[in-house]
Design a protein around this motif. Sequence first.
Motif, mmCIF file in Angstrom:
data_model
loop_
_atom_site.group_PDB
_atom_site.id
_atom_site.type_symbol
_atom_site.label_atom_id
_atom_site.label_comp_id
_atom_site.label_asym_id
_atom_site.label_seq_id
_atom_site.Cartn_x
_atom_site.Cartn_y
_atom_site.Cartn_z
ATOM 1 N N GLY A 1 -33.786 50.177 32.653
ATOM 2 C CA GLY A 1 -32.441 50.215 32.064
ATOM 3 C C GLY A 1 -32.072 51.610 31.599
ATOM 4 O O GLY A 1 -30.930 52.051 31.753
ATOM 5 N N SER A 2 -33.039 52.330 31.044
ATOM 6 C CA SER A 2 -32.732 53.669 30.537
ATOM 7 C C SER A 2 -32.579 54.683 31.666
ATOM 8 O O SER A 2 -31.760 55.597 31.569
ATOM 9 C CB SER A 2 -33.795 54.124 29.543
ATOM 10 O OG SER A 2 -35.018 54.277 30.191
ATOM 11 N N THR B 1 -31.433 54.112 34.655
ATOM 12 C CA THR B 1 -30.248 53.887 35.485
ATOM 13 C C THR B 1 -29.047 54.658 34.943
ATOM 14 O O THR B 1 -28.097 54.895 35.680
ATOM 15 C CB THR B 1 -29.900 52.393 35.572
ATOM 16 O OG1 THR B 1 -29.778 51.862 34.256
ATOM 17 C CG2 THR B 1 -30.940 51.641 36.350
ATOM 18 N N ARG B 2 -29.097 55.049 33.668
ATOM 19 C CA ARG B 2 -28.021 55.875 33.129
ATOM 20 C C ARG B 2 -28.080 57.258 33.757
ATOM 21 O O ARG B 2 -29.161 57.755 34.103
ATOM 22 C CB ARG B 2 -28.143 56.003 31.612
ATOM 23 C CG ARG B 2 -27.843 54.712 30.900
ATOM 24 C CD ARG B 2 -27.945 54.907 29.447
ATOM 25 N NE ARG B 2 -29.356 55.216 29.136
ATOM 26 C CZ ARG B 2 -29.860 55.241 27.929
ATOM 27 N NH1 ARG B 2 -29.089 54.995 26.904
ATOM 28 N NH2 ARG B 2 -31.126 55.527 27.733
ATOM 29 N N GLU B 3 -26.957 57.888 33.897
ATOM 30 C CA GLU B 3 -26.890 59.176 34.581
ATOM 31 C C GLU B 3 -27.540 60.278 33.743
ATOM 32 O O GLU B 3 -27.328 60.365 32.532
ATOM 33 C CB GLU B 3 -25.431 59.551 34.840
ATOM 34 C CG GLU B 3 -25.271 60.752 35.730
ATOM 35 C CD GLU B 3 -23.839 60.975 36.119
ATOM 36 O OE1 GLU B 3 -23.502 62.130 36.363
ATOM 37 O OE2 GLU B 3 -23.081 60.003 36.169
ATOM 38 N N ILE C 1 -30.725 60.680 33.026
ATOM 39 C CA ILE C 1 -31.969 60.305 32.356
ATOM 40 C C ILE C 1 -33.061 60.125 33.407
ATOM 41 O O ILE C 1 -32.836 59.527 34.447
ATOM 42 C CB ILE C 1 -31.796 58.992 31.560
ATOM 43 C CG1 ILE C 1 -30.662 59.105 30.550
ATOM 44 C CG2 ILE C 1 -33.090 58.598 30.868
ATOM 45 C CD1 ILE C 1 -30.902 60.079 29.434
ATOM 46 N N THR C 2 -34.246 60.659 33.124
ATOM 47 C CA THR C 2 -35.368 60.523 34.039
ATOM 48 C C THR C 2 -36.656 60.299 33.251
ATOM 49 O O THR C 2 -36.710 60.585 32.059
ATOM 50 C CB THR C 2 -35.497 61.766 34.946
ATOM 51 O OG1 THR C 2 -36.494 61.547 35.904
ATOM 52 C CG2 THR C 2 -35.821 63.004 34.146
ATOM 53 N N GLU D 1 -33.791 63.933 29.249
ATOM 54 C CA GLU D 1 -32.471 64.308 29.738
ATOM 55 C C GLU D 1 -32.536 65.787 30.085
ATOM 56 O O GLU D 1 -33.060 66.587 29.304
ATOM 57 C CB GLU D 1 -31.434 64.070 28.641
ATOM 58 C CG GLU D 1 -30.022 64.324 29.068
ATOM 59 C CD GLU D 1 -29.033 64.016 27.951
ATOM 60 O OE1 GLU D 1 -27.877 64.437 28.091
ATOM 61 O OE2 GLU D 1 -29.412 63.374 26.973
#
Length: 161
Positions: free
Chosen positions: A103-104, A106-108, A110-111, A133
């Motif tokens: 879930g984390s 999938t945000r733009e 974030i890796t 980030e």
Amino acid sequence: MAEPRKKGLISHGIASQNRKARFDYKIGDTVEAGLMLVGPEVKSLRAGRATLAEAWAGERDGEMWLFNCYIPEWQAGSFVARFEPRRPRKLLLHRKQVRELTGSITREGITLVPLQIHFNERGRAKVLLGIAEGKKKHDKRAAIADRDWARDKARLMRNRG
């Protein structure tokens, strides 16, 4: 009396670090995950020969994997136990942790960045993953300026006192 440690092998402690990750990324939260390895890979890790510089973690088929982590072949190993040094390695996490991490990421922007591979007290290989980030170029310049100023300030205080 405790037995002397074998020279060069790590029984517990840090086997490999990604020092550049803290410069290139803003690390938010960290998660410790187990690492599924074959026998000769553990020997190479205990010798401290792994490289995390270009490694990253991601989701594949509902499981978390460590990609592009370089663990060289163990030189004293037999020909039967050969493995690919940069193969994907499965990360051992609970289902709830996998859901949170997917879930984390999938945000733009974030890796998942592996910060270090270490052996715990029981001798198990663990990976410390940072939810990161990416930093911009001006953020990196500011970090360098802050580090230089802290060094100069310490030098001035030392010479003054």
